[in-house]
Design an enzyme around this catalytic site. Structure first.
Site, mmCIF file in Angstrom:
data_model
loop_
_atom_site.group_PDB
_atom_site.id
_atom_site.type_symbol
_atom_site.label_atom_id
_atom_site.label_comp_id
_atom_site.label_asym_id
_atom_site.label_seq_id
_atom_site.Cartn_x
_atom_site.Cartn_y
_atom_site.Cartn_z
ATOM 1 C CG HIS A 492 -2.045 0.529 0.951
ATOM 2 N ND1 HIS A 492 -2.456 1.564 -0.166
ATOM 3 C CD2 HIS A 492 -3.726 0.284 1.559
ATOM 4 C CE1 HIS A 492 -3.813 1.732 -0.029
ATOM 5 N NE2 HIS A 492 -4.431 1.091 0.828
ATOM 6 C CG ASP A 496 -3.279 4.499 -3.809
ATOM 7 O OD1 ASP A 496 -2.722 4.400 -2.729
ATOM 8 O OD2 ASP A 496 -2.931 5.783 -4.219
#
Length: 519
Positions: A492, A496
């Protein structure tokens, strides 16, 4: 190479149990094979000397291909008598289920097959056809379970199933007739038309044609002869065990390997009472401390580092694989014959992943300090489970390969990984990894990223499910579809949820609307 069931056109030799020059006895295990349906030991068709092995371990061989030669004196061709070819020359006699069909007045007598060395009986688990059903040659007829394998037994001929002599759950001696297949007109073994009213225990209780094996006594009695395999009897001789004192948990009280090992374990701890072993006891767990193997230590270090440094996020998608399943079922035999490689689902999945990665290269990138390294090639990693750990061989530049090339690479890397024959340059440098969590029955897995990659895709189990389908006019129907869950793990810091969703949507689209040639 024997044929072990309907539509099985090849087998992989997983292990040779004898070396060239070894003497072998008839029905002694000669080699082990693995197919789509079963893993099995294949017995020697005759006594002799193994004079030639034509294919090594790991080789995938078409059925009826000669894989070895047995000769009387170990030198093939030096005797006037032709050496025995272990393969097509002996297929009908001993490399396929023994005596599976014998004709009687125009009908086929289906017998309990012998599925390996010293297998003298099998338990009928399920009948796949009923009396009166039309059957095709090589179509699955019934399922059996033995000490060594569970397998589907194919019909030996076209015709009508006119008689079933043993019901489900009954244990039957090998070569015992279990069913009768009449000709196309449905004639029974006596030449009469089948009435279609026979039950799964078609032979009446008053006049049974073949007698089911009686159940063994549930409680062992000293001096009683108990059914067991040669392996169990050998262990008993070596350990001075009276088999009458061992409770059998196999079919009809048969003593299995686990039974005698459990008995020995409890005997060593003084657990037996008055010379009798309590039935059903499992071997106790061992309290011990064992050092990690080098591979396991490296895996532990890398997994812990990945979880410490990467903020993992996961997303799960359900993909309708029906189109791919139907295509594979239709093309698998021809594909294997043309290319010499088994057609599995993995190349479909790999191609879809490569296409999605090409459109969303951020998932093929790596984080290097404060920079993003977009890799110029897709080096596709394939997580392979080994008995001693986990390894990730790599398909280099997968974006430049066609379907057949990827299919060949997947099989080659997996086989050589398990045989410990990979080169060092084949197990590093992947940019994206596939891991098959569904291979062991799981719905899906939530994988840990293989650093320095930024994403990994876990493949879930493929199952038929009821699914609501909506047509162009908005009408809903329920259909049975082949569904599969896929779980994507992302770094992450780099990716995204939007990019992950776009990637998975493209991956899903390719598989659900498959229109690529597979050659």
């Amino acid at each position: 190479m024997p044929q072990m069931g309907e539509s099985i056109f090849e087998g992989t030799i997983t292990k040779w149990l004898k070396k060239v020059g070894d003497a072998v006895e008839k029905d002694e295990p000669l080699f082990e094979i693995s197919t789509d349906k079963v893993d099995a030991e294949i017995p020697a068709p005759v006594a002799g000397v193994l004079s030639e092995i034509k294919f090594p371990e790991g080789a995938t061989v078409q059925v009826n291909t000669v894989v070895a030669v047995l000769s009387e004196n170990g030198a093939a061709g030096t005797k006037s008598e032709k050496p025995q070819e272990t393969g097509a020359a002996r297929t009908a006699e001993s490399l396929t289920p023994k005596g599976q069909a014998a004709s009687a007045q125009g009908a086929q007598m289906v017998v309990m097959p012998q599925m390996g060395e010293s297998i003298f009986e099998g338990t009928i688990i399920k009948w796949l056809k009923r009396v009166g059903d039309t059957v095709r040659k090589d179509e699955p007829l019934f399922e059996i379970s033995t000490d060594k394998v569970d397998a589907e037994i194919p019909s030996p001929s076209d015709g009508v199933l006119t008689e079933i002599r043993f019901g489900e759950g009954v244990t039957v001696q090998v070569n015992q007739v279990v069913a009768v297949i009449g000709g196309p007109a449905g004639e029974s073994a006596t030449g009469e038309r089948a009435t279609g009213v026979a039950t799964p225990m078609a032979a009446s209780a008053a006049e049974p044609v073949a007698t089911p094996i009686a159940s063994a006594a549930a409680i062992p009695v000293a001096g009683e002869t108990k059914r067991s395999s040669p392996l169990v009897r050998r262990i008993a001789r070596e350990q001075n065990v009276d088999l009458a004192l061992v409770a059998g948990t196999g079919s009809n009280g048969r003593i299995t390997k686990d039974d005698i090992l459990s008995y020995l374990s409890h005997r060593a701890q003084g657990a037996s009472s008055a010379g009798h072993e309590l039935p059903g006891l499992q071997a106790p767990l061992k309290d011990e401390v064992a050092p990690m193997s080098k591979m396991r230590a490296i895996i532990a270090e890398r997994m812990a580092e990945s979880k410490r440094t990467i903020p993992h996020a996961h997303t799960v998608y359900r993909v309708d694989m029906t189109r791919v399943v139907r295509l594979r079922d239709r093309e698998r035999a021809g594909f294997e014959q043309r290319h010499g490689v088994k057609l599995t689902y993995m190349p479909f999945i790999a191609v879809a992943a490569v296409e999605a990665l090409s459109k969303f290269p951020i998932l093929n990138a790596s984080l290097e300090g404060s920079s993003i390294h977009y890799h110029g090639h897709i080096h596709l990693g394939l997580a392979v489970a080994l008995e001693w750990g986990l390894i990730v061989p790599v398909i280099r530049a997968a974006e430049g390969r066609d379907f057949v090339s990827i299919a060949r690479a997947i099989q080659d890397l997996a086989v050589r990984a398990r045989a410990k024959k990979l080169r060092p340059d084949e197990v590093g440098g992947s940019t994206f990894t596939l891991t098959n969590a569904g291979a062991f029955g799981g719905e899906y897995g939530m994988p840990i990223i293989n650093q320095p990659e930024s994403a990994i895709l876990a493949i879930g189990g493929l199952r038929k499910e009821p699914v609501v389908l909506t047509d162009a006019e908005g009408n809903d129907t329920i259909a049975i579809r082949s569904m599969q869950y896929y779980c994507l793990a992302i770094d992450h810091r780099l990716i995204d949820g939007a990019e992950a969703g776009k990637f998975m949507t493209e991956f899903k689209r390719v598989l659900e609307n498959w229109d690529r040639p597979i050659a």
